[in-house]
Design an enzyme around this catalytic site. Structure first.
Site, short mmCIF file in Angstrom:
data_model
loop_
_atom_site.label_atom_id
_atom_site.label_comp_id
_atom_site.label_asym_id
_atom_site.label_seq_id
_atom_site.Cartn_x
_atom_site.Cartn_y
_atom_site.Cartn_z
N LYS A 68 0.83 -1.22 0.00
CA LYS A 68 0.00 0.00 0.00
C LYS A 68 0.86 1.27 0.00
CE LYS A 68 -4.10 -2.09 2.11
NZ LYS A 68 -3.64 -3.39 2.61
N PHE A 69 1.69 1.38 -1.02
CA PHE A 69 2.55 2.56 -1.15
C PHE A 69 1.70 3.82 -1.21
CE2 PHE A 69 5.31 -0.78 -2.95
CZ PHE A 69 6.45 -0.55 -2.22
P1 5BU Z 1 -9.03 -11.07 6.06
O1 5BU Z 1 -8.35 -11.89 7.10
O2 5BU Z 1 -9.65 -11.91 4.92
O3 5BU Z 1 -9.99 -10.07 6.63
O4 5BU Z 1 -7.81 -10.23 5.39
C1 5BU Z 1 -7.99 -9.33 4.35
C2 5BU Z 1 -6.67 -8.95 3.72
O5 5BU Z 1 -6.91 -8.04 2.66
C3 5BU Z 1 -5.67 -8.26 4.65
O6 5BU Z 1 -4.38 -8.67 4.27
C4 5BU Z 1 -5.84 -6.78 4.37
O7 5BU Z 1 -4.64 -6.04 4.49
C5 5BU Z 1 -6.27 -6.78 2.92
N1 5BU Z 1 -7.19 -5.69 2.56
C6 5BU Z 1 -8.45 -5.55 3.11
O8 5BU Z 1 -8.86 -6.35 3.95
N2 5BU Z 1 -9.26 -4.54 2.69
C7 5BU Z 1 -8.88 -3.62 1.77
O9 5BU Z 1 -9.68 -2.75 1.39
C8 5BU Z 1 -7.56 -3.76 1.23
C9 5BU Z 1 -6.77 -4.79 1.63
BR1 5BU Z 1 -7.02 -2.54 -0.04
#
Ligand code: 5BU
Length: 239
Positions: A68-69
């Site tokens: 996420k730069f």
């Molecule tokens: P989860 O355990 O399925 O809730 O993880 C979701 C992953 O997706 C986690 O690594 C977050 O950093 C990533 N993510 C997110 O959840 N929502 C977003 O909007 C973004 C990334 Br961009």
């Protein structure tokens, strides 16, 4: 995706080298891509990268570093190329916030010119899954336009497709059993994301690696996601 018949991305948010390699080994055959947050690994070393890349080659998955730069061009270049993680040398894709504009994207594209770089593209964040986030429709539309302006952006991280077939949509915030967590995460089902919201790939973290049987959970998410994707593609007009 076509070769492996998979549009599943596993978010490997574990915190040790041993857990990350074990998870990659377990889910590797089922996934199109593995998404990492390398800065949460407490015992990170370069041997982890070597072993992870071997697993990626064996099981044919790509690696997204979800860095996420979000900074000026000269600093994102340093963050991507240098420091402890040097993700330009092992990640195939990195995530970038749109907030800093097209010049930061161009700066990252320059890093990919290095002969040692594996980096091949960017996923631009145009929507977030978490409650109360500040992205509105104006920001989203400008992020989409920015993605369309750059050949280096190959897709969006978003909750729904923007309708541009040249951009892949990757959707996090996916669970078949939960609606959210206690810290603002919000979930949709794979079918809702793929069928209703038109996304191409789902990103699944805790619902897989915290499952009682992660291998079975991975197979279930893979099948549901691929079936939903195939059915949606069949119902789309031929372009
Ligand atoms: P989860 O355990 O399925 O809730 O993880 C979701 C992953 O997706 C986690 O690594 C977050 O950093 C990533 N993510 C997110 O959840 N929502 C977003 O909007 C973004 C990334 Br961009």
């Amino acid at each position: 995706m076509e070769e492996k018949q998979s549009n599943l991305v596993v978010a490997a948010d574990v915190t040790t080298k041993r857990e990350l390699l074990a998870l990659a080994q377990k889910v590797g055959p089922e996934i199109a891509l593995l998404k990492t947050h390398m800065d949460i690994i407490t015992d990170f070393d370069w041997d982890l990268i070597i072993q992870l890349k071997q697993l990626a080659t064996t099981h044919k998955f790509l690696i997204i570093e979800d860095r996420k730069f979000a900074d000026i061009g000269s600093v994102v270049q340093l963050q991507c190329r240098d420091g402890m993680y040097k993700c330009a040398q092992w990640a195939d894709l990195v995530t970038v916030h749109a907030v800093c504009g097209l010049e930061s994207i161009k700066a990252l594209e320059m890093v990919a010119d290095d002969p040692n770089a594996t980096l091949r593209g960017i996923l631009l964040i145009s929507q977030l899954s978490c409650k109360g986030n500040l992205i509105d429709s104006n920001y989203r539309n400008q992020a989409i336009a920015m993605a369309q302006d750059s050949n280096f952006v190959i897709g969006l991280i978003a909750q729904e497709s923007c309708g541009d077939p040249t951009l892949l949509t990757f959707t996090p915030g996916i669970s078949m059993s939960q609606k959210g967590d206690s810290l603002g995460q919000q979930y949709n089902s794979p079918e809702h994301a793929i069928h209703h919201n038109g996304t191409d790939l789902i990103i699944v973290g805790r619902a897989i690696y915290n499952a009682a049987d992660p291998a079975t959970a991975t197979q279930e998410y893979r099948k549901i996601a691929w079936d939903a994707y195939k059915n949606r593609r069949l119902s789309e007009p031929v372009s």
